[in-house]
Design a protein around this motif. Structure first.
Motif, PDB file in Angstrom:
ATOM      1  N   GLU A 125      -1.819  41.627  50.226  1.00  0.00           N
ATOM      2  CA  GLU A 125      -1.554  40.370  49.541  1.00  0.00           C
ATOM      3  C   GLU A 125      -0.419  40.490  48.531  1.00  0.00           C
ATOM      4  OE1 GLU A 125      -5.239  39.337  47.767  1.00  0.00           O
ATOM      5  OE2 GLU A 125      -6.298  39.080  49.678  1.00  0.00           O
ATOM      6  N   ILE A 126      -0.273  41.665  47.931  1.00  0.00           N
ATOM      7  CA  ILE A 126       0.732  41.850  46.880  1.00  0.00           C
ATOM      8  C   ILE A 126       2.134  42.018  47.457  1.00  0.00           C
ATOM      9  CG2 ILE A 126       1.524  43.432  45.067  1.00  0.00           C
ATOM     10  CD1 ILE A 126      -1.401  43.933  44.387  1.00  0.00           C
ATOM     11  N   LEU A 127       2.283  42.818  48.507  1.00  0.00           N
ATOM     12  CA  LEU A 127       3.617  43.105  49.047  1.00  0.00           C
ATOM     13  C   LEU A 127       4.405  41.850  49.421  1.00  0.00           C
ATOM     14  CD1 LEU A 127       2.828  46.260  51.235  1.00  0.00           C
ATOM     15  CD2 LEU A 127       4.208  46.195  49.147  1.00  0.00           C
ATOM     16  N   PRO A 128       3.800  40.848  50.085  1.00  0.00           N
ATOM     17  CA  PRO A 128       4.579  39.644  50.429  1.00  0.00           C
ATOM     18  C   PRO A 128       5.099  38.883  49.215  1.00  0.00           C
ATOM     19  CG  PRO A 128       2.576  39.754  51.736  1.00  0.00           C
ATOM     20  CD  PRO A 128       2.447  40.792  50.661  1.00  0.00           C
ATOM     21  N   ARG A 129       4.471  39.086  48.037  1.00  0.00           N
ATOM     22  CA  ARG A 129       4.875  38.360  46.835  1.00  0.00           C
ATOM     23  C   ARG A 129       5.999  39.060  46.073  1.00  0.00           C
ATOM     24  NH1 ARG A 129      -0.949  37.911  45.736  1.00  0.00           N
ATOM     25  NH2 ARG A 129      -0.657  39.269  43.927  1.00  0.00           N
ATOM     26  N   LEU A 130       6.249  40.322  46.392  1.00  0.00           N
ATOM     27  CA  LEU A 130       7.300  41.050  45.689  1.00  0.00           C
ATOM     28  C   LEU A 130       8.666  40.602  46.187  1.00  0.00           C
ATOM     29  CD1 LEU A 130       5.807  44.673  45.627  1.00  0.00           C
ATOM     30  CD2 LEU A 130       5.694  42.912  43.854  1.00  0.00           C
ATOM     31  N   GLU A 131       9.616  40.486  45.266  1.00  0.00           N
ATOM     32  CA  GLU A 131      10.951  40.006  45.617  1.00  0.00           C
ATOM     33  C   GLU A 131      12.037  41.014  45.294  1.00  0.00           C
ATOM     34  OE1 GLU A 131      11.478  36.258  43.697  1.00  0.00           O
ATOM     35  OE2 GLU A 131       9.924  35.247  44.885  1.00  0.00           O
ATOM     36  N   ASP A 132      11.719  42.030  44.516  1.00  0.00           N
ATOM     37  CA  ASP A 132      12.712  43.030  44.155  1.00  0.00           C
ATOM     38  C   ASP A 132      12.973  43.950  45.342  1.00  0.00           C
ATOM     39  OD1 ASP A 132      14.500  44.297  42.542  1.00  0.00           O
ATOM     40  OD2 ASP A 132      13.071  44.722  40.933  1.00  0.00           O
ATOM     41  N   THR A 133      14.005  44.772  45.235  1.00  0.00           N
ATOM     42  CA  THR A 133      14.229  45.821  46.229  1.00  0.00           C
ATOM     43  C   THR A 133      14.141  47.171  45.529  1.00  0.00           C
ATOM     44  OG1 THR A 133      16.636  45.685  45.940  1.00  0.00           O
ATOM     45  CG2 THR A 133      15.656  44.402  47.740  1.00  0.00           C
ATOM     46  N   TYR A 134      13.823  48.210  46.316  1.00  0.00           N
ATOM     47  CA  TYR A 134      13.531  49.521  45.745  1.00  0.00           C
ATOM     48  C   TYR A 134      14.361  50.598  46.429  1.00  0.00           C
ATOM     49  CZ  TYR A 134       9.630  46.924  43.820  1.00  0.00           C
ATOM     50  OH  TYR A 134       8.872  45.980  43.151  1.00  0.00           O
ATOM     51  N   ASP A 135      14.812  51.550  45.615  1.00  0.00           N
ATOM     52  CA  ASP A 135      15.591  52.671  46.143  1.00  0.00           C
ATOM     53  C   ASP A 135      14.715  53.641  46.932  1.00  0.00           C
ATOM     54  OD1 ASP A 135      17.813  51.755  44.564  1.00  0.00           O
ATOM     55  OD2 ASP A 135      16.846  52.677  42.839  1.00  0.00           O
ATOM     56  N   MET A 136      13.430  53.682  46.558  1.00  0.00           N
ATOM     57  CA  MET A 136      12.500  54.612  47.195  1.00  0.00           C
ATOM     58  C   MET A 136      11.119  53.977  47.238  1.00  0.00           C
ATOM     59  SD  MET A 136      11.908  58.601  46.177  1.00  0.00           S
ATOM     60  CE  MET A 136      10.878  59.700  47.138  1.00  0.00           C
ATOM     61  N   ILE A 137      10.441  54.122  48.377  1.00  0.00           N
ATOM     62  CA  ILE A 137       9.075  53.631  48.520  1.00  0.00           C
ATOM     63  C   ILE A 137       8.210  54.787  49.004  1.00  0.00           C
ATOM     64  CG2 ILE A 137       7.540  52.019  49.714  1.00  0.00           C
ATOM     65  CD1 ILE A 137       9.854  50.053  49.894  1.00  0.00           C
ATOM     66  N   PHE A 138       7.073  54.984  48.312  1.00  0.00           N
ATOM     67  CA  PHE A 138       6.149  56.061  48.669  1.00  0.00           C
ATOM     68  C   PHE A 138       4.848  55.444  49.155  1.00  0.00           C
ATOM     69  CE2 PHE A 138       3.113  59.508  47.137  1.00  0.00           C
ATOM     70  CZ  PHE A 138       3.324  60.306  48.253  1.00  0.00           C
ATOM     71  N   MET A 139       4.527  55.710  50.411  1.00  0.00           N
ATOM     72  CA  MET A 139       3.308  55.173  51.024  1.00  0.00           C
ATOM     73  C   MET A 139       2.235  56.246  51.009  1.00  0.00           C
ATOM     74  SD  MET A 139       3.568  52.040  52.731  1.00  0.00           S
ATOM     75  CE  MET A 139       3.193  52.084  54.470  1.00  0.00           C
ATOM     76  N   ASP A 140       1.122  55.954  50.314  1.00  0.00           N
ATOM     77  CA  ASP A 140       0.018  56.908  50.235  1.00  0.00           C
ATOM     78  C   ASP A 140      -1.277  56.128  50.070  1.00  0.00           C
ATOM     79  OD1 ASP A 140      -1.332  59.300  50.145  1.00  0.00           O
ATOM     80  OD2 ASP A 140      -0.949  59.653  48.028  1.00  0.00           O
ATOM     81  N   ALA A 141      -1.512  55.228  51.007  1.00  0.00           N
ATOM     82  CA  ALA A 141      -2.671  54.345  50.930  1.00  0.00           C
ATOM     83  C   ALA A 141      -3.528  54.533  52.189  1.00  0.00           C
ATOM     84  CB  ALA A 141      -2.196  52.896  50.786  1.00  0.00           C
ATOM     85  N   ALA A 142      -4.309  53.529  52.541  1.00  0.00           N
ATOM     86  CA  ALA A 142      -5.153  53.598  53.736  1.00  0.00           C
ATOM     87  C   ALA A 142      -4.269  53.725  54.970  1.00  0.00           C
ATOM     88  CB  ALA A 142      -6.024  52.354  53.818  1.00  0.00           C
ATOM     89  N   LYS A 143      -4.457  54.794  55.722  1.00  0.00           N
ATOM     90  CA  LYS A 143      -3.558  55.096  56.849  1.00  0.00           C
ATOM     91  C   LYS A 143      -3.546  53.992  57.899  1.00  0.00           C
ATOM     92  CE  LYS A 143      -5.587  59.094  57.646  1.00  0.00           C
ATOM     93  NZ  LYS A 143      -6.475  59.248  56.469  1.00  0.00           N
ATOM     94  N   GLY A 144      -4.705  53.351  58.100  1.00  0.00           N
ATOM     95  CA  GLY A 144      -4.778  52.311  59.116  1.00  0.00           C
ATOM     96  C   GLY A 144      -4.006  51.063  58.778  1.00  0.00           C
ATOM     97  N   GLN A 145      -3.543  50.948  57.510  1.00  0.00           N
ATOM     98  CA  GLN A 145      -2.808  49.757  57.090  1.00  0.00           C
ATOM     99  C   GLN A 145      -1.295  49.951  57.093  1.00  0.00           C
ATOM    100  OE1 GLN A 145      -4.382  46.811  56.584  1.00  0.00           O
ATOM    101  NE2 GLN A 145      -6.175  47.973  57.252  1.00  0.00           N
ATOM    102  N   TYR A 146      -0.821  51.160  57.280  1.00  0.00           N
ATOM    103  CA  TYR A 146       0.622  51.419  57.213  1.00  0.00           C
ATOM    104  C   TYR A 146       1.407  50.487  58.131  1.00  0.00           C
ATOM    105  CZ  TYR A 146       0.124  55.865  54.605  1.00  0.00           C
ATOM    106  OH  TYR A 146      -0.122  56.832  53.663  1.00  0.00           O
TER     107      TYR A 146
END
Length: 224
Positions: A125-146
């Motif tokens: 729910e949060i990701l679609p609301r973000l509007e900024d851009t990022y130099d680096m993104i670190f994914m370390d959450a529920a694997k089934g949602q990647y």
């Protein structure tokens, strides 16, 4: 050769693992303390070899804006804060209510609350609301949602930005047929294979898969 399964990780050679990590300069005293607290409380945090890789990538990339999906108790967010410049701002997302106040307290304990913003709630729910851009993104959450996060992750990743995804080899099971894994893990198994396929075949990404920790991918977004 003796072999060992480190935590829930990929099977490695114990002596080689120990030898490589003997060169590790280590983290700050606070992070060492936090790591011990996490182990005591059975909270999963990134492994030593993943910590080494992440520190290297941070020094290489020198990001000014980082997005993390999956805060837990804040260990990796703090590691990133301690290994980037004072100007670097980190946004991290966590959905598990019991860990949110612990993470916030750890940010205060390390005097990093001015550099780390914790967004509380479901990343879906949060990701679609973000509007900024990022130099680096670190994914370390529920694997089934990647795989479900990926469209928004690509939208939020700046041109030339780096996406680092942890826990992608599913304790070494990902190489097996889906029928060789337990029934309860088959959905995650299938989704993670789809995620790796997409990372390797998406035309805007250049991706390498590494058997570090429990498996990591490093992707760079091509400029438009």
């Amino acid at each position: 050769d003796r072999r060992v399964e480190e935590g829930n990780g990929v099977i490695i050679d114990e002596r080689l693992f120990t030898f490589i990590n003997s060169f590790d300069k280590g983290n700050s005293e606070f992070l060492d303390e936090l790591e011990q607290e996490a182990k005591r409380d059975y909270v999963p945090i990134i492994r030593k070899d993943m910590q080494n890789l992440l520190r290297f990538l941070l020094r290489l990339k020198r990001p000014l804006k980082i997005l993390e999906v999956g805060t837990a108790v804040g260990f990796s967010a703090l590691l990133m804060a301690e290994n980037t410049s004072e100007e670097c701002q980190i946004t991290t997302i966590e959905n598990y209510e019991k860990r949110i106040p612990i993470a916030k307290e750890n940010f205060k304990r390390d005097n990093m609350e001015h550099r780390i913003t914790l967004l509380e709630g479901d990343a879906t729910e949060i990701l679609p609301r973000l509007e900024d851009t990022y130099d680096m993104i670190f994914m370390d959450a529920a694997k089934g949602q990647y795989i479900h996060f990926l469209p928004n992750i690509l939208r939020l990743l700046s041109d030339g930005g780096m996406l680092v995804s942890d826990n992608v080899l599913q304790d070494g099971e990902l190489k097996e047929s889906r029928f060789a894994v337990t029934r309860r893990n088959r959905t995650i198994h299938s989704r993670m294979r789809d995620y790796l396929y997409e990372l390797k075949n998406n035309p805007v990404l250049e991706t390498v898969i590494l058997p570090v920790g429990v498996g990591v991918t490093i992707s760079v977004k091509n400029g438009s």
